[in-house]
Structure formats: C-alpha cells, structure tokens
Design a protein around this motif. Structure first.
Motif, PDB file in Angstrom:
ATOM      1  N   ILE A  51       1.019  -1.178   0.160  1.00  0.00           N
ATOM      2  CA  ILE A  51       0.037   0.139   0.058  1.00  0.00           C
ATOM      3  C   ILE A  51       0.770   1.305  -0.137  1.00  0.00           C
ATOM      4  CG2 ILE A  51      -1.747   1.250   1.366  1.00  0.00           C
ATOM      5  CD1 ILE A  51      -3.049  -1.271   0.178  1.00  0.00           C
ATOM      6  N   LEU A  52       0.448   2.120  -0.670  1.00  0.00           N
ATOM      7  CA  LEU A  52       1.113   3.537  -0.788  1.00  0.00           C
ATOM      8  C   LEU A  52       0.329   4.470   0.251  1.00  0.00           C
ATOM      9  CD1 LEU A  52       3.013   5.750  -1.766  1.00  0.00           C
ATOM     10  CD2 LEU A  52       1.515   6.034  -3.995  1.00  0.00           C
ATOM     11  N   ILE A  53       0.855   5.112   1.015  1.00  0.00           N
ATOM     12  CA  ILE A  53       0.160   6.133   1.845  1.00  0.00           C
ATOM     13  C   ILE A  53       0.853   7.578   1.491  1.00  0.00           C
ATOM     14  CG2 ILE A  53      -0.149   7.279   4.280  1.00  0.00           C
ATOM     15  CD1 ILE A  53      -1.519   4.352   3.685  1.00  0.00           C
ATOM     16  N   VAL A  54      -0.079   8.415   1.124  1.00  0.00           N
ATOM     17  CA  VAL A  54       0.464   9.790   0.719  1.00  0.00           C
ATOM     18  C   VAL A  54       0.037  10.760   1.518  1.00  0.00           C
ATOM     19  CG1 VAL A  54       0.412  11.431  -1.117  1.00  0.00           C
ATOM     20  CG2 VAL A  54       0.441   8.958  -1.828  1.00  0.00           C
ATOM     21  N   ARG A  55       0.971  11.665   2.168  1.00  0.00           N
ATOM     22  CA  ARG A  55       0.592  12.682   3.178  1.00  0.00           C
ATOM     23  C   ARG A  55       0.750  14.073   2.244  1.00  0.00           C
ATOM     24  NH1 ARG A  55       4.132  10.337   7.800  1.00  0.00           N
ATOM     25  NH2 ARG A  55       3.057   8.724   8.287  1.00  0.00           N
ATOM     26  N   LEU A  56      -0.396  14.734   2.331  1.00  0.00           N
ATOM     27  CA  LEU A  56      -0.631  16.118   1.658  1.00  0.00           C
ATOM     28  C   LEU A  56      -0.107  17.188   2.749  1.00  0.00           C
ATOM     29  CD1 LEU A  56      -3.625  15.218  -0.515  1.00  0.00           C
ATOM     30  CD2 LEU A  56      -1.054  14.912  -1.251  1.00  0.00           C
ATOM     31  N   SER A  57       0.067  18.206   2.412  1.00  0.00           N
ATOM     32  CA  SER A  57       0.187  19.483   3.294  1.00  0.00           C
ATOM     33  C   SER A  57      -1.027  20.244   3.697  1.00  0.00           C
ATOM     34  CB  SER A  57       1.115  20.546   2.572  1.00  0.00           C
ATOM     35  OG  SER A  57       0.189  21.067   1.508  1.00  0.00           O
ATOM     36  N   SER A  58      -2.068  19.815   2.839  1.00  0.00           N
ATOM     37  CA  SER A  58      -3.407  20.605   3.216  1.00  0.00           C
ATOM     38  C   SER A  58      -4.145  19.677   4.526  1.00  0.00           C
ATOM     39  CB  SER A  58      -4.277  20.750   2.231  1.00  0.00           C
ATOM     40  OG  SER A  58      -4.656  19.750   1.642  1.00  0.00           O
ATOM     41  N   PRO A  59      -5.048  20.484   5.063  1.00  0.00           N
ATOM     42  CA  PRO A  59      -5.746  19.824   6.166  1.00  0.00           C
ATOM     43  C   PRO A  59      -6.965  18.966   5.577  1.00  0.00           C
ATOM     44  CG  PRO A  59      -6.333  21.971   6.333  1.00  0.00           C
ATOM     45  CD  PRO A  59      -5.198  21.804   5.252  1.00  0.00           C
ATOM     46  N   HIS A  60      -7.564  17.972   6.321  1.00  0.00           N
ATOM     47  CA  HIS A  60      -8.694  17.386   5.910  1.00  0.00           C
ATOM     48  C   HIS A  60      -9.898  18.122   5.402  1.00  0.00           C
ATOM     49  CE1 HIS A  60     -11.727  14.309   5.874  1.00  0.00           C
ATOM     50  NE2 HIS A  60     -10.769  13.211   5.858  1.00  0.00           N
ATOM     51  N   PRO A  61     -10.525  17.949   4.451  1.00  0.00           N
ATOM     52  CA  PRO A  61     -11.673  18.841   4.217  1.00  0.00           C
ATOM     53  C   PRO A  61     -12.938  18.873   5.203  1.00  0.00           C
ATOM     54  CG  PRO A  61     -11.045  17.465   2.204  1.00  0.00           C
ATOM     55  CD  PRO A  61     -10.228  16.990   3.222  1.00  0.00           C
ATOM     56  N   GLY A  62     -12.953  17.620   6.071  1.00  0.00           N
ATOM     57  CA  GLY A  62     -13.741  17.618   7.124  1.00  0.00           C
ATOM     58  C   GLY A  62     -13.168  18.078   8.441  1.00  0.00           C
ATOM     59  N   ASN A  63     -12.299  18.917   8.396  1.00  0.00           N
ATOM     60  CA  ASN A  63     -11.522  19.234   9.811  1.00  0.00           C
ATOM     61  C   ASN A  63     -12.724  19.935  10.567  1.00  0.00           C
ATOM     62  OD1 ASN A  63     -10.997  22.392   9.705  1.00  0.00           O
ATOM     63  ND2 ASN A  63     -10.108  21.479   7.861  1.00  0.00           N
ATOM     64  N   TRP A  64     -12.575  19.983  11.989  1.00  0.00           N
ATOM     65  CA  TRP A  64     -13.509  20.719  13.124  1.00  0.00           C
ATOM     66  C   TRP A  64     -13.008  22.047  13.106  1.00  0.00           C
ATOM     67  CZ3 TRP A  64     -11.884  16.152  16.057  1.00  0.00           C
ATOM     68  CH2 TRP A  64     -12.455  14.649  15.539  1.00  0.00           C
ATOM     69  N   MET A  65     -11.869  22.624  12.548  1.00  0.00           N
ATOM     70  CA  MET A  65     -11.432  23.974  13.051  1.00  0.00           C
ATOM     71  C   MET A  65     -11.791  25.092  11.668  1.00  0.00           C
ATOM     72  SD  MET A  65     -10.276  22.808  15.579  1.00  0.00           S
ATOM     73  CE  MET A  65      -9.435  24.287  16.445  1.00  0.00           C
ATOM     74  N   ASN A  66     -12.392  24.413  10.802  1.00  0.00           N
ATOM     75  CA  ASN A  66     -13.048  25.299   9.700  1.00  0.00           C
ATOM     76  C   ASN A  66     -11.667  25.908   9.039  1.00  0.00           C
ATOM     77  OD1 ASN A  66     -15.723  24.988   9.925  1.00  0.00           O
ATOM     78  ND2 ASN A  66     -15.668  26.693  11.436  1.00  0.00           N
ATOM     79  N   ALA A  67     -10.582  25.095   8.882  1.00  0.00           N
ATOM     80  CA  ALA A  67      -9.357  25.417   8.180  1.00  0.00           C
ATOM     81  C   ALA A  67      -9.787  25.201   6.720  1.00  0.00           C
ATOM     82  CB  ALA A  67      -8.169  24.639   8.571  1.00  0.00           C
ATOM     83  N   PRO A  68      -9.293  26.202   5.841  1.00  0.00           N
ATOM     84  CA  PRO A  68      -9.555  25.876   4.540  1.00  0.00           C
ATOM     85  C   PRO A  68      -8.678  24.749   3.920  1.00  0.00           C
ATOM     86  CG  PRO A  68      -7.988  27.883   4.892  1.00  0.00           C
ATOM     87  CD  PRO A  68      -8.525  27.316   6.245  1.00  0.00           C
ATOM     88  N   ALA A  69      -9.413  23.954   3.013  1.00  0.00           N
ATOM     89  CA  ALA A  69      -8.910  22.674   2.531  1.00  0.00           C
ATOM     90  C   ALA A  69      -9.155  22.532   1.299  1.00  0.00           C
ATOM     91  CB  ALA A  69      -9.383  21.482   3.454  1.00  0.00           C
ATOM     92  N   SER A  70      -8.335  21.698   0.543  1.00  0.00           N
ATOM     93  CA  SER A  70      -8.813  21.499  -0.768  1.00  0.00           C
ATOM     94  C   SER A  70      -8.976  19.908  -1.162  1.00  0.00           C
ATOM     95  CB  SER A  70      -7.499  21.899  -1.852  1.00  0.00           C
ATOM     96  OG  SER A  70      -6.225  21.229  -1.179  1.00  0.00           O
ATOM     97  N   PRO A  71      -9.858  19.690  -1.996  1.00  0.00           N
ATOM     98  CA  PRO A  71      -9.937  17.934  -2.229  1.00  0.00           C
ATOM     99  C   PRO A  71      -8.693  17.487  -2.942  1.00  0.00           C
ATOM    100  CG  PRO A  71     -11.034  19.386  -4.174  1.00  0.00           C
ATOM    101  CD  PRO A  71     -10.575  20.467  -3.012  1.00  0.00           C
ATOM    102  N   VAL A  72      -8.803  16.193  -2.882  1.00  0.00           N
ATOM    103  CA  VAL A  72      -7.516  15.445  -3.600  1.00  0.00           C
ATOM    104  C   VAL A  72      -8.163  15.027  -5.006  1.00  0.00           C
ATOM    105  CG1 VAL A  72      -6.487  12.880  -3.801  1.00  0.00           C
ATOM    106  CG2 VAL A  72      -7.099  14.301  -1.370  1.00  0.00           C
ATOM    107  N   LEU A  73      -7.351  15.641  -5.995  1.00  0.00           N
ATOM    108  CA  LEU A  73      -7.704  15.524  -7.414  1.00  0.00           C
ATOM    109  C   LEU A  73      -7.007  14.309  -7.982  1.00  0.00           C
ATOM    110  CD1 LEU A  73      -7.021  19.297  -8.532  1.00  0.00           C
ATOM    111  CD2 LEU A  73      -9.189  18.234  -7.788  1.00  0.00           C
ATOM    112  N   PRO A  74      -7.842  13.723  -8.902  1.00  0.00           N
ATOM    113  CA  PRO A  74      -7.117  12.551  -9.511  1.00  0.00           C
ATOM    114  C   PRO A  74      -5.766  12.926 -10.339  1.00  0.00           C
ATOM    115  CG  PRO A  74      -9.404  12.768 -10.257  1.00  0.00           C
ATOM    116  CD  PRO A  74      -8.919  13.984  -9.648  1.00  0.00           C
TER     117      PRO A  74
END
Length: 109
Positions: A51-74
């Motif tokens: 399995i490949l696990i990829v960590r991005l710099s942006s927060p999860h879109p469902g974060n509870w802190m209302n931090a701006p997030a971007s979706p994972v694009l193909p």
C-alpha cells in the motif's frame, strides 16, 4: 493488507490500474488539524500487495477547525503514484506500507 473496494476510486496511471481511497471522516488528529490529509493507493491487479500512503500539506476537508482545505484531485493521485514508483515503491510486492510525504508539492500540477 488491502484497501476496501467500497469507497475507493479507480485510476489508470501509465497503463496500470490502481485504486485510491480518502477517509470520509477525519481522524481525531486530522479533525483538529494536527495532522494533514492523507490517502491510500494500491494496485488494482493484483490487489492486496504493498500500500502507498500519501501525506499532503493541506488539512482534511472535514476538519473541525474550519481550516481551508482542498480536495484530492485525480491528477494529484497520478503524480503521487509516479513519484512513489520513482522513489522505490513496488506495488506488486507484499510488504510494509510505503509512505510518501508530498508536503507543499501536492498543489503542483
């Protein structure tokens, strides 16, 4: 360990089929923006290998802190797969998950 088929999305990169998955709900750490958004990738045929696990710099879109997030694009997934293969990920061989930390590079097309 294999990814579950339900909720995963197919993608073809350089003629090879893969499946990728992003958790719908953030983990506790992702919800508080302590850890970044991540997604998992595996080769579609044969499934259940490395399995490949990829960590991005942006927060999860469902974060509870209302931090701006971007979706994972193909395109982000395809670029991550190519980079992981270049760095030594062997998706057809069983083994431990391969971790790829993209940091700020995930937004580069």
């Amino acid at each position: 360990m294999a990814l579950k088929k339900r909720g995963s999305r197919p993608i073809v990169v350089d003629g090879i089929g893969y499946r990728w998955f992003v958790r719908l709900k953030p983990t506790y750490s992702q919800g508080l923006t302590w850890s970044p958004l991540s997604f998992a990738v595996e080769r579609a045929d044969p499934p259940g290998c490395a399995i490949l696990i990829v960590r991005l710099s942006s927060p999860h879109p469902g974060n509870w802190m209302n931090a701006p997030a971007s979706p994972v694009l193909p395109s982000t997934v395809a670029n991550a797969i190519r980079q992981a293969l270049h760095c030594g990920w062997q998706p057809e061989r069983p083994g431990s998950p391969f971790i790829l930390d993209l940091g700020d590079e995930d937004q580069i097309p």
